[in-house]
Design a protein around this motif. Structure first.
Motif, mmCIF file in Angstrom:
data_model
loop_
_atom_site.group_PDB
_atom_site.id
_atom_site.type_symbol
_atom_site.label_atom_id
_atom_site.label_comp_id
_atom_site.label_asym_id
_atom_site.label_seq_id
_atom_site.Cartn_x
_atom_site.Cartn_y
_atom_site.Cartn_z
ATOM 1 N N UNK A 162 0.851 -1.182 0.000
ATOM 2 C CA UNK A 162 0.000 0.000 0.000
ATOM 3 C C UNK A 162 0.889 1.235 0.000
ATOM 4 N N UNK A 163 0.403 2.297 -0.638
ATOM 5 C CA UNK A 163 1.222 3.498 -0.790
ATOM 6 C C UNK A 163 1.074 4.460 0.384
ATOM 7 N N UNK A 164 0.326 4.071 1.407
ATOM 8 C CA UNK A 164 0.057 4.972 2.525
ATOM 9 C C UNK A 164 1.069 4.790 3.656
ATOM 10 N N UNK A 165 0.764 5.413 4.820
ATOM 11 C CA UNK A 165 1.729 5.416 5.915
ATOM 12 C C UNK A 165 1.861 4.080 6.638
ATOM 13 N N UNK A 166 1.144 3.053 6.190
ATOM 14 C CA UNK A 166 1.383 1.711 6.713
ATOM 15 C C UNK A 166 2.655 1.110 6.119
ATOM 16 N N UNK A 167 3.168 1.746 5.071
ATOM 17 C CA UNK A 167 4.391 1.268 4.425
ATOM 18 C C UNK A 167 5.410 2.394 4.280
ATOM 19 N N UNK A 168 5.734 3.019 5.394
ATOM 20 C CA UNK A 168 6.836 3.981 5.398
ATOM 21 C C UNK A 168 8.130 3.204 5.168
ATOM 22 N N UNK A 169 8.913 3.657 4.211
ATOM 23 C CA UNK A 169 10.095 2.892 3.823
ATOM 24 C C UNK A 169 11.217 3.821 3.377
ATOM 25 N N UNK A 170 12.391 3.252 3.187
ATOM 26 C CA UNK A 170 13.542 3.989 2.679
ATOM 27 C C UNK A 170 14.369 3.046 1.813
ATOM 28 N N UNK A 171 15.296 3.606 1.063
ATOM 29 C CA UNK A 171 16.227 2.813 0.260
ATOM 30 C C UNK A 171 17.642 3.244 0.612
ATOM 31 N N UNK A 172 18.456 2.276 1.044
ATOM 32 C CA UNK A 172 19.851 2.569 1.391
ATOM 33 C C UNK A 172 20.608 3.096 0.178
#
Length: 410
Positions: A162-172
């Motif tokens: 999901x694109x919402x705040x349930x999937x806050x993510x980052x890329x190293x």
């Protein structure tokens, strides 16, 4: 294809699913074809150290036929998202694009709908086209909560979430090589459907194609600034860089020596990339004249994509098990014909290679290269013919979809 979570347990009845990793979603050959498209058409991306290839860009640069490999993938991804997230509503593709994150690229914690102009995004699908540790270093996808908590990219795998705040993510940060993905965002709002925009581009650039047209698939470069890759107060032209790290160079298309004095004082040397030119390698210059640098780049990338197949053909020909008719080629000495292009090749080597470069020590056979040029023309022409056939059906339905051959009227 059966899709199963690789590292995440199935959601319980009391929680909504938020992400899924699907191993082996794309075949190795599909990954290689999309890599070919990106490395022969990509431009400077939306953030530093990123190269991107969007579908509107393909359509606008005479490469609308290269959209065709994306069509079945988009449908399969939408089906996967609708199934896993139990969507009981229409879902539209908001964006489809190839993105490579190069040395120095990273992104901090965020959700994919975290800006007012991104609120329409409901779901994300990221398909990995090459592998961490083999093709690049760094670039691990990390999630703030939930499982899987991180994804180590493997070519062919896809992660949907999901694109919402349930999937806050980052890329190293990527520390070496290129991290190449096919990324799609899905929306419930038809106003953000990318298909009508793509169809408008395609109807303007591809509708007039007839089988008798010659070389209608020749790419047309975008503005030169779109190919300029800036990095730490320096930079290079992406087209030059892509051919250079594979051992090629751009040369004048005529017999005149192309030293700096032959370029008019008011002419930007980079503009020469939009004009007819030849390819060189070492002390040799290939006899074929290409319409522009993008044309030459596509043939070079196609050659490296098909190099194993070409080598196998040559092997079979050598032992007499089959007969392959190689086109006649001409190779001449390169003395003084290389174009005076202001590109930082050392920086390009740092950004695009050699880490993860397929076959870095590959020995070029000019006969194989000429055969690859013919194969590229056949490949492009066949896609162009299919696009011409499918486009009326897409326009009538106002959507891009896989056309069943049984529906095509002769």
């Amino acid at each position: 294809m059966t899709t199963t979570a690789a590292t995440s347990p199935p959601p319980t009845a009391t929680e909504d699913p938020v992400r899924l990793l699907i191993p082996g979603f794309l075949s190795p050959e599909t990954c290689k074809e999309l890599e070919f498209v990106h490395r022969s058409c990509g431009t400077a991306g939306y953030r530093p150290s990123v190269v991107s290839t969007s579908l509107p860009h393909l359509a606008a640069t005479g490469c609308g036929h290269l959209l065709l490999p994306f069509v079945p993938i988009r449908e399969r991804l939408r089906d996967a998202v609708e199934s896993f997230f139990s969507c009981h509503f229409d879902l539209f593709v908001e964006f489809t694009g190839l993105v490579s994150w190069c040395k120095g690229a990273s992104i901090g914690w965020h959700s994919d709908d975290n800006k007012p102009y991104l609120r329409q995004r409901a779901f994300t699908a990221v398909c990995y086209l090459n592998s961490h540790g083999k093709d690049y270093k760094g670039g691990i996808l990390q999630f703030q909560d939930g499982e899987p908590s991180s994804v180590v990219p493997v070519a062919g795998d896809v992660v949907i979430y999901t694109a919402d705040d349930r999937n806050v993510h980052c890329v190293d940060e990527v520390t070496e090589g290129e991290r190449l993905t096919l990324t799609l965002w899905f929306t419930r709002d038809s106003a953000y459907d990318e298909d009508p925009k793509l169809l408008k581009f395609l109807s303007q650039t591809s509708w007039s194609y007839k089988p008798a047209d010659q070389n209608s698939y020749i790419p047309l470069p975008a503005s030169d600034n779109m190919y300029w890759f800036s990095y730490d107060q320096s930079g290079f032209d992406i087209r030059c860089a892509r051919v250079h790290i594979l051992g090629f160079s751009f040369h004048a298309s005529n017999d005149e020596k192309s030293n700096s004095a032959s370029v008019a004082p008011t002419e930007d040397p980079i503009e020469l990339l939009g004009k007819p030119l030849r390819l060189g390698r070492g002390n040799d210059v290939f006899g074929k004249i290409f319409a522009n640098s993008l044309h030459a780049l596509q043939v070079v990338q196609f050659y490296y994509w098909k190099a194993p197949e070409l080598a196998e053909r040559r092997k079979h020909t050598t032992v007499g098990s089959e007969t392959v008719c190689y086109p006649t080629i001409q190779v001449q000495q390169s003395s003084g014909t290389e174009l005076p292009l202001p590109c930082n090749h050392g920086l390009a080597q740092t950004i695009f290679g050699p880490y993860g470069n397929a076959e870095p020590e590959f020995t070029l056979e000019w006969d194989d290269f000429m055969l690859a040029a013919v194969m590229w023309e056949n490949y492009s022409d066949e896609l162009k013919r299919k696009l011409s056939t499918f486009l009326p059906y897409w326009l009538s339905s106002e959507t891009i979809f896989v056309v069943d051959s049984s529906e095509i009227t002769q």
